[in-house]
Enzyme design. Structure first.
Site, PDB file in Angstrom:
ATOM      1  N   GLU A  51       0.836  -1.199   0.000  1.00 41.39           N
ATOM      2  CA  GLU A  51       0.000   0.000   0.000  1.00 41.39           C
ATOM      3  C   GLU A  51       0.871   1.249   0.000  1.00 41.39           C
ATOM      4  OE1 GLU A  51      -2.400   2.964  -0.001  1.00 41.39           O
ATOM      5  OE2 GLU A  51      -3.255   0.949  -0.248  1.00 41.39           O
ATOM      6  N   GLN A  52       0.527   2.205  -0.903  1.00 43.05           N
ATOM      7  CA  GLN A  52       1.342   3.417  -1.000  1.00 43.05           C
ATOM      8  C   GLN A  52       1.128   4.395   0.157  1.00 43.05           C
ATOM      9  OE1 GLN A  52       0.473   5.842  -4.423  1.00 43.05           O
ATOM     10  NE2 GLN A  52      -1.750   5.617  -4.212  1.00 43.05           N
ATOM     11  N   SER A  59     -10.916   3.340  -0.006  1.00 36.69           N
ATOM     12  CA  SER A  59     -11.995   4.328   0.003  1.00 36.69           C
ATOM     13  C   SER A  59     -12.923   4.192   1.204  1.00 36.69           C
ATOM     14  CB  SER A  59     -12.808   4.200  -1.291  1.00 36.69           C
ATOM     15  OG  SER A  59     -11.984   4.419  -2.421  1.00 36.69           O
ATOM     16  N   GLU A  77     -23.068   2.063  -0.005  1.00 32.30           N
ATOM     17  CA  GLU A  77     -24.365   1.493   0.393  1.00 32.30           C
ATOM     18  C   GLU A  77     -24.320  -0.027   0.321  1.00 32.30           C
ATOM     19  OE1 GLU A  77     -27.118   3.539  -2.101  1.00 32.30           O
ATOM     20  OE2 GLU A  77     -27.258   5.257  -0.762  1.00 32.30           O
ATOM     21  N   TYR A 195     -27.305  -0.995 -12.323  1.00 27.75           N
ATOM     22  CA  TYR A 195     -27.869  -0.679 -11.012  1.00 27.75           C
ATOM     23  C   TYR A 195     -29.351  -1.027 -10.955  1.00 27.75           C
ATOM     24  CZ  TYR A 195     -24.186   1.625  -8.330  1.00 27.75           C
ATOM     25  OH  TYR A 195     -23.078   1.879  -7.576  1.00 27.75           O
ATOM     26  N   SER A 286      -8.386   3.652  -8.105  1.00 26.99           N
ATOM     27  CA  SER A 286      -8.978   3.977  -6.814  1.00 26.99           C
ATOM     28  C   SER A 286      -9.868   5.192  -6.964  1.00 26.99           C
ATOM     29  CB  SER A 286      -7.892   4.271  -5.772  1.00 26.99           C
ATOM     30  OG  SER A 286      -8.459   4.821  -4.595  1.00 26.99           O
ATOM     31  N   THR A 496     -19.673  -0.183  -5.197  1.00 30.41           N
ATOM     32  CA  THR A 496     -20.191  -0.971  -4.083  1.00 30.41           C
ATOM     33  C   THR A 496     -19.057  -1.799  -3.477  1.00 30.41           C
ATOM     34  OG1 THR A 496     -20.782  -2.893  -5.452  1.00 30.41           O
ATOM     35  CG2 THR A 496     -22.466  -1.183  -5.152  1.00 30.41           C
ATOM     36  N   SER A 500     -16.038  -5.059  -5.215  1.00 31.62           N
ATOM     37  CA  SER A 500     -14.628  -5.308  -4.897  1.00 31.62           C
ATOM     38  C   SER A 500     -14.418  -6.680  -4.280  1.00 31.62           C
ATOM     39  CB  SER A 500     -14.105  -4.220  -3.960  1.00 31.62           C
ATOM     40  OG  SER A 500     -14.056  -2.970  -4.598  1.00 31.62           O
TER      41      SER A 500
END
Length: 564
Positions: A51-52, A59, A77, A195, A286, A496, A500
């Protein structure tokens, strides 16, 4: 769903000596690490998360103090049929009781304190607006039907404003839709279709946000922290402040084999050599890359740097293979992908929160999003469950808000939203709440207002065609995959947590060759009951008259007649 597939997969060959390198510390990589351990039987200390930044969670964040103010860029959500999300948190222990899972406590909270908005829309400086229906005409309903029936290939890169008639954007449906999911008119109509079909079972409660689930605290404290805690207990290695800059591949024999990862740490260039049976997973974009923050007296200045972190690495990789997607479709038009939220911290407040409760009738955490219809900035606010942070004192309250129209003057503050300080954003919000005459008094006990400018927050909604997002496992790949919002997960929708997590499971199961089958995306769009309820809701009617339906006589005295 799919209980027959809930097996313990056979341990892959040589898994004890294989390693995994997960580039990016967001929920995609953290989920991949969890499933590598649980279903892939990989030892935790063989897994490296690169991880940078100096903090994990991507997020899904939340931080701050009562003295300096709290900040959370936003919350994803969640609903009941996030099958992959629910499976993940079914085996992650609670931070407060190791005998219970995060899912156990999450479900219990939402049974005891379900979200149901009693004030979804306001206007005229603090008056409730009518939100009882979606406000769609038959013509608008037919446009939605046409979208449902169209293929993604036929829609191509069509935008929302190209697909719908102008009057559609004055409906309650659009007010609800745009503010729930952060859609702009220039975004992809294909994502609206996804959606609509993904959440069709919720459309009957859309005006009241029924079916939306919430966490005890902000999503970092409630979801990321317990996941990180469990992964650390398993021995997973977290390499923070470590920026991946390139990945070497062997492309011979139409294969794609990751061979090395280049990165920088402490100002030094380093390299990790990767074996063919190791695994490399890359979160190739990201939503919150290059976030900048302001405070009560300073605006959040947008970062337009050519150094776009994971996007820059994706751009480098895309030049190596056409199967690695087209990042330029998503990260090259900041003015169409930017978005800004702000978090308000108040101490000893006896004005704002009582006023909001009197206006909405919703207890903190149980009302969800409230949208201001006549706001030039198209503002919305949320009162989260109190406390919103684990370390938050009882006399300190938090309010979160955002706007979708960033580059127009406000109604009260005659500046663009993008140019405003936290104080000015809050003043505009208080004006629309009907608290204009109380602004000086409220500001006197405001600890801080922290705006967060995110240049790429809606980049995943930009118009695209098949191939622009790379497959989770590109064709011919033996040990490499993509994770997150900019990888292609068929039928699911971006922005959402589920998207991921699903990409992570797809990558782990696919590259390890596990026989376990992934839960499918919840297929509500194929359920006749859901389709009929959606039609009745969009048309604003309680029943569909049989005389208006071909084969109406055939349906008489049947179960379908009852549904209609």
């Amino acid at each position: 769903m799919n209980n027959y597939q809930r097996i313990n997969p056979i341990k892959p060959k040589n898994i004890e000596s294989r390693k995994a390198y997960l580039i990016g510390g967001g929920i995609g990589s953290l989920s991949a690490a969890a499933f590598l351990i649980k279903d892939g039987h990989m030892p935790g200390n063989n897994i490296h998360v690169i991880e940078q930044l100096d903090i994990l969670g991507g997020s899904m964040d939340g931080a701050g103090t009562a003295e300096k103010g709290y900040t959370a860029r936003g919350g994803r959500e969640i609903e009941e049929h996030f099958e992959c999300f629910m499976e993940l948190y079914s085996f992650i222990p609670s931070l407060t009781d190791k005998n219970r899972s995060v899912l156990d406590e999450f479900r219990e909270l939402n049974i005891e304190e379900p979200i149901e908005s009693h004030c979804r829309l306001v206007h005229n400086q603090g008056e409730k607006a009518d939100f009882s229906t979606l406000g769609l005409s038959k013509g608008h309903a037919m446009e939605l039907t046409k979208l449902h029936l169209s293929t993604e290939e036929a829609l191509g890169s069509t935008t929302i404003e190209e697909f719908f008639t102008p009057s559609f954007f004055n409906t309650n449906f659009w007010y609800f839709w745009a503010t729930m999911f952060a859609f702009e008119k220039w975004h992809s109509v294909v994502e609206v279709k996804r959606y609509m079909e993904r959440f069709m079972h919720l459309i009957g409660g859309m005006n009241k946000l029924k079916g939306i689930l919430h966490t005890e605290y902000n999503q970092y404290d409630s979801l990321i922290l317990p996941l990180i805690t469990w992964l650390k207990d398993q021995g997973v290695c977290f390499d923070s402040c470590c920026k991946a800059t390139d990945i070497d591949f062997d492309f011979t024999n139409n294969q794609k084999i990751a061979k090395a990862i280049h990165y920088t740490k402490d100002g030094k260039n380093e390299i990790i050599n990767v074996n063919e049976d190791d695994i490399v997973l890359f979160t190739n974009g990201s939503m919150t890359e290059n976030t900048t923050r302001g405070d009560i007296d300073h605006p959040a200045i947008i970062n337009r740097s050519e150094d776009k972190g994971c996007f820059s690495l994706w751009e480098k990789l895309a030049k190596k293979s056409p199967d690695f997607g087209h990042p330029e479709k998503f990260c090259t038009n900041i003015d169409k992908s930017k978005w800004m939220s702000f978090t308000v911290t108040l101490k000893d407040d006896d004005i704002v929160f009582p006023h909001i409760y009197n206006l909405t009738g919703d207890k903190p955490g149980m009302g969800g999003l409230v949208t201001i219809k006549d706001s030039n900035w198209f503002m919305s606010w949320v009162v989260p469950k109190h406390p919103h942070f684990i370390n938050q004192p009882d006399n300190v309250k938090v309010l979160w808000a955002y706007a979708l129209n960033l580059d127009v003057p406000g109604n009260y503050i005659k500046k663009t939203y993008s140019d405003c300080t936290g104080r000015e954003m809050f003043e505009e919000l208080l004006y629309h709440m009907g608290l204009e005459d109380k602004i000086p008094e409220i500001l006197s006990h405001t600890v801080n207002v922290i705006p967060s400018m995110m240049p790429y927050i809606t980049a995943q909604f930009m118009p695209r065609v098949p191939g622009d997002r790379p497959n989770v496992i590109p064709e011919g790949s033996k040990n490499f995959g993509f994770l997150g919002q900019f990888a292609e997960v068929p039928e699911d929708c971006v922005f959402t947590v589920e998207y991921s997590v699903r990409s992570a499971i797809m990558a782990v199961y696919g590259l390890l060759g596990l026989e376990k089958t992934l839960d499918p995306v919840y297929p509500s769009k194929y359920d006749i009951r859901v389709l009929i309820n959606a039609a009745k809701t969009c048309l604003g009617i309680d029943k569909l008259p049989l005389k208006n339906i071909p084969l109406g006589e055939f349906f008489k005295n049947t179960e379908i007649e009852k549904l209609l």
